[in-house]
Design a protein around this motif. Structure first.
Motif, mmCIF file in Angstrom:
data_model
loop_
_atom_site.group_PDB
_atom_site.id
_atom_site.type_symbol
_atom_site.label_atom_id
_atom_site.label_comp_id
_atom_site.label_asym_id
_atom_site.label_seq_id
_atom_site.Cartn_x
_atom_site.Cartn_y
_atom_site.Cartn_z
ATOM 1 N N ASN A 59 0.785 -1.392 0.014
ATOM 2 C CA ASN A 59 -0.101 0.028 -0.124
ATOM 3 C C ASN A 59 0.856 1.330 0.048
ATOM 4 N N VAL A 60 1.884 1.294 -0.952
ATOM 5 C CA VAL A 60 3.004 2.285 -0.839
ATOM 6 C C VAL A 60 3.125 2.850 -2.207
ATOM 7 N N GLU A 61 2.210 2.385 -3.279
ATOM 8 C CA GLU A 61 2.569 2.672 -4.722
ATOM 9 C C GLU A 61 2.713 4.038 -5.122
ATOM 10 N N ARG A 62 1.688 4.715 -4.160
ATOM 11 C CA ARG A 62 1.828 6.327 -4.799
ATOM 12 C C ARG A 62 3.174 7.056 -4.261
ATOM 13 N N TYR A 63 3.981 6.457 -3.488
ATOM 14 C CA TYR A 63 5.180 6.990 -3.091
ATOM 15 C C TYR A 63 6.213 6.604 -3.928
ATOM 16 N N PHE A 64 6.012 5.552 -4.898
ATOM 17 C CA PHE A 64 7.004 5.244 -5.739
ATOM 18 C C PHE A 64 6.971 5.475 -7.278
ATOM 19 N N THR A 65 8.161 5.771 -7.862
ATOM 20 C CA THR A 65 8.134 6.076 -9.320
ATOM 21 C C THR A 65 8.998 4.972 -9.890
ATOM 22 N N PHE A 66 8.594 3.928 -10.756
ATOM 23 C CA PHE A 66 9.067 2.952 -11.368
ATOM 24 C C PHE A 66 9.386 3.417 -12.946
ATOM 25 N N THR A 67 10.695 3.585 -13.506
ATOM 26 C CA THR A 67 10.557 4.063 -14.932
ATOM 27 C C THR A 67 10.975 2.954 -15.672
ATOM 28 N N GLY A 68 11.276 1.778 -15.203
ATOM 29 C CA GLY A 68 11.582 0.538 -16.111
ATOM 30 C C GLY A 68 12.922 0.955 -16.622
ATOM 31 N N THR A 69 13.118 0.074 -17.744
ATOM 32 C CA THR A 69 14.589 0.457 -18.544
ATOM 33 C C THR A 69 14.502 1.761 -19.354
ATOM 34 N N ILE A 70 15.392 2.585 -19.293
ATOM 35 C CA ILE A 70 15.266 3.996 -19.904
ATOM 36 C C ILE A 70 16.654 3.921 -20.539
ATOM 37 N N PRO A 71 16.900 4.671 -21.771
ATOM 38 C CA PRO A 71 18.032 5.005 -22.345
ATOM 39 C C PRO A 71 19.239 5.339 -21.464
ATOM 40 N N PHE A 72 20.358 5.010 -21.734
ATOM 41 C CA PHE A 72 21.634 5.376 -20.739
ATOM 42 C C PHE A 72 21.843 7.022 -20.662
ATOM 43 N N ASP A 73 21.555 7.634 -21.882
ATOM 44 C CA ASP A 73 22.054 9.008 -21.888
ATOM 45 C C ASP A 73 20.747 9.870 -20.929
ATOM 46 N N GLU A 74 19.570 9.170 -20.686
ATOM 47 C CA GLU A 74 18.789 9.967 -19.792
ATOM 48 C C GLU A 74 18.650 9.453 -18.397
ATOM 49 N N VAL A 75 19.706 8.954 -17.732
ATOM 50 C CA VAL A 75 19.908 8.406 -16.551
ATOM 51 C C VAL A 75 20.416 9.341 -15.507
ATOM 52 N N LEU A 76 21.439 10.241 -16.115
ATOM 53 C CA LEU A 76 22.037 11.427 -15.188
ATOM 54 C C LEU A 76 20.858 12.135 -14.447
ATOM 55 N N PRO A 77 19.848 12.575 -14.846
ATOM 56 C CA PRO A 77 18.968 13.535 -14.094
ATOM 57 C C PRO A 77 18.432 12.609 -12.809
ATOM 58 N N TYR A 78 18.175 11.396 -13.215
ATOM 59 C CA TYR A 78 17.612 10.514 -11.917
ATOM 60 C C TYR A 78 18.842 10.446 -10.808
ATOM 61 N N PHE A 79 19.820 10.176 -11.380
ATOM 62 C CA PHE A 79 21.068 10.072 -10.391
ATOM 63 C C PHE A 79 21.111 11.401 -9.581
ATOM 64 N N ASN A 80 20.962 12.594 -10.171
ATOM 65 C CA ASN A 80 20.801 13.914 -9.544
ATOM 66 C C ASN A 80 19.619 13.971 -8.619
ATOM 67 N N CYS A 81 18.548 13.505 -8.794
ATOM 68 C CA CYS A 81 17.498 13.576 -7.911
ATOM 69 C C CYS A 81 17.498 12.956 -6.538
ATOM 70 N N LEU A 82 18.558 11.771 -6.569
ATOM 71 C CA LEU A 82 18.641 10.838 -5.402
ATOM 72 C C LEU A 82 19.201 11.759 -4.198
ATOM 73 N N ASN A 83 18.681 11.416 -3.192
ATOM 74 C CA ASN A 83 19.316 12.132 -1.867
ATOM 75 C C ASN A 83 20.144 10.967 -1.403
ATOM 76 N N ILE A 84 19.813 9.705 -1.435
ATOM 77 C CA ILE A 84 20.371 8.387 -1.228
ATOM 78 C C ILE A 84 20.190 7.552 -2.185
ATOM 79 N N GLY A 85 21.319 6.877 -2.417
ATOM 80 C CA GLY A 85 21.322 5.674 -3.434
ATOM 81 C C GLY A 85 21.582 4.264 -2.811
ATOM 82 N N VAL A 86 20.705 3.303 -3.302
ATOM 83 C CA VAL A 86 20.944 2.002 -2.582
ATOM 84 C C VAL A 86 21.983 1.222 -3.445
#
Length: 393
Positions: free
Chosen positions: A264-291
């Motif tokens: 019951n937490v799906e609204r707190y999650f964003t799942f992008t699936g596989t995306i082009p490598f060139d589009e990954v950088l902004p998502y890295f920059n959004c993270l406060n913590i990386g797992v």
């Protein structure tokens, strides 16, 4: 002096090991000195503009899956293709070192045996193979071929200390630890609040995430299962998982979405699936913590040298890693260790990093020590020494 680098990692893939390998290949190609000529033999042709150079070749192999003797047939096909390309290079065998990056399928396994009998020096890069007990014919064949290769290798590079230690205990020499690294030019800092807003997140949200392949094997399940308690402790939290892989008869993405709905937490999650490598950088920059987790068993057998660790750091994210790994990063104050299977420890680590709120510039400073250029220079130095010394290092 000629070095032929052979890999079956598919560098055309948008995320996962393919892109990590692409970074390594480009750094090696750029770091080669005038007296070293590099040739690259890749799994297949790719349309990536970065590797259009004349020193790149690709295997000509029918990838049809055979029944019964499929592995041996594959190995023979790859050996024949390698021999054809090797002869086309027209190099003196005394001036050639062939470096093989093995993959889990074992398709390259006959190549070192051929090189050994031809008197051509060879070595292994990013070696992670484990010598398993010969419980069946398959393991016996695998071990026999593997030992042939290791016995003849002039150098063996492992990305984790644990893997190198195992080989040394088994009596192998010329073993080196060459860890993973990051392309600091590609993975750079972007303004975090505006990047969050651009990608549909609240500017002041606290984002915890995972980016890469096989997410359920790398901590995504722990992220989802711990979400209810983290939400209670950090109201402005959001979770992002970028990447997907096949999962038995389904996909990691489907399994993760199903688990999030169950919790019951799906609204707190964003799942992008596989995306082009060139589009990954902004998502890295959004993270406060990386797992960046792997199982305790994998830590024991192989360690943990995931390249995403350094990508997180280069983009200013603190990280959560398994216990008994990367003590240097813990001492730097940019990482917290946990037992990878513990929800309680994961939640505690998140709370610690949330309150510490480490400055992004400080986190990136740590990443500067792990550049792909420095790693490539170390690798090339090991290979050059192996080629110069007829009797090994």
């Amino acid at each position: 002096m000629n070095i032929v680098y052979v890999t079956l990692v598919d560098i055309s893939k948008p995320t996962g090991p393919g892109t990590n390998e692409l970074e390594s290949i480009l750094a090696l190609n750029q770091s080669a000195q005038e007296n070293v000529k590099l040739f690259f033999l890749l799994a297949s042709k790719t349309n990536r503009s970065e590797i259009s150079s004349s020193n790149f070749y690709s295997f000509n192999v029918n990838e049809k899956v055979y029944k019964g003797m499929s592995l041996l047939i594959w190995q023979i096909q790859y050996l024949r293709s390698f021999i054809s390309i090797y002869h086309n290079l027209g190099k003196n065998r005394k001036d050639v070192l062939v470096i093989l990056r093995p993959d889990s399928t074992g398709r390259l396994s006959l190549i070192p045996i051929w090189l050994y009998f031809r008197g051509v020096k060879f070595g292994f890069r990013h070696f992670q193979g484990q010598i398993k007990k010969s419980k069946n014919v398959k393991n016996w064949y695998r071990n026999t071929v593997l030992k042939w290769g290791l016995n003849g290798a002039k150098c063996i590079d492992c990305s984790q200390k644990e893997g190198a230690d195992q080989l040394i205990l088994l009596g192998y020499q010329n073993v080196h630890v060459v860890g993973n690294a990051v392309n600091l030019k590609r993975f750079h800092l972007m303004d975090r609040p505006s990047t969050k807003a651009k990608y549909g997140f609240k500017k002041d949200s606290f984002i915890i995430g995972y980016i890469g392949g096989v997410p359920l094997n790398r901590g995504a399940d722990l992220l989802i299962k711990s979400a209810p308690q983290i939400i209670n402790k950090i109201p402005d939290v959001h979770f992002v998982i970028v990447g997907d892989s096949k999962y038995r008869d389904s996909t990691h993405l489907y399994k993760m979405q199903k688990l999030a709905k169950k919790m019951n937490v799906e609204r707190y999650f964003t799942f992008t699936g596989t995306i082009p490598f060139d589009e990954v950088l902004p998502y890295f920059n959004c993270l406060n913590i990386g797992v960046a987790l792997v199982s305790s068993q994998e830590v024991k057998e192989k360690g943990n040298s995931s390249q995403k660790i350094y990508q997180y750091l280069a983009t200013g994210s603190s990280i959560i890693i398994p216990k008994n790994t990367h003590e240097d990063l813990v001492e730097e104050g940019v990482a917290v260790q946990i037992i990878p299977e513990s929800i309680r420890e994961f939640i505690e680590a998140v709370v610690i990093l949330y309150h510490e709120n480490i400055d992004r510039e400080i986190v990136r400073e740590v990443a500067l020590k792990y550049s792909v250029e420095d790693r490539a220079k170390k690798q090339l130095s090991i290979w050059k020494n192996a080629l110069k010394n007829n009797n090994g290092l």
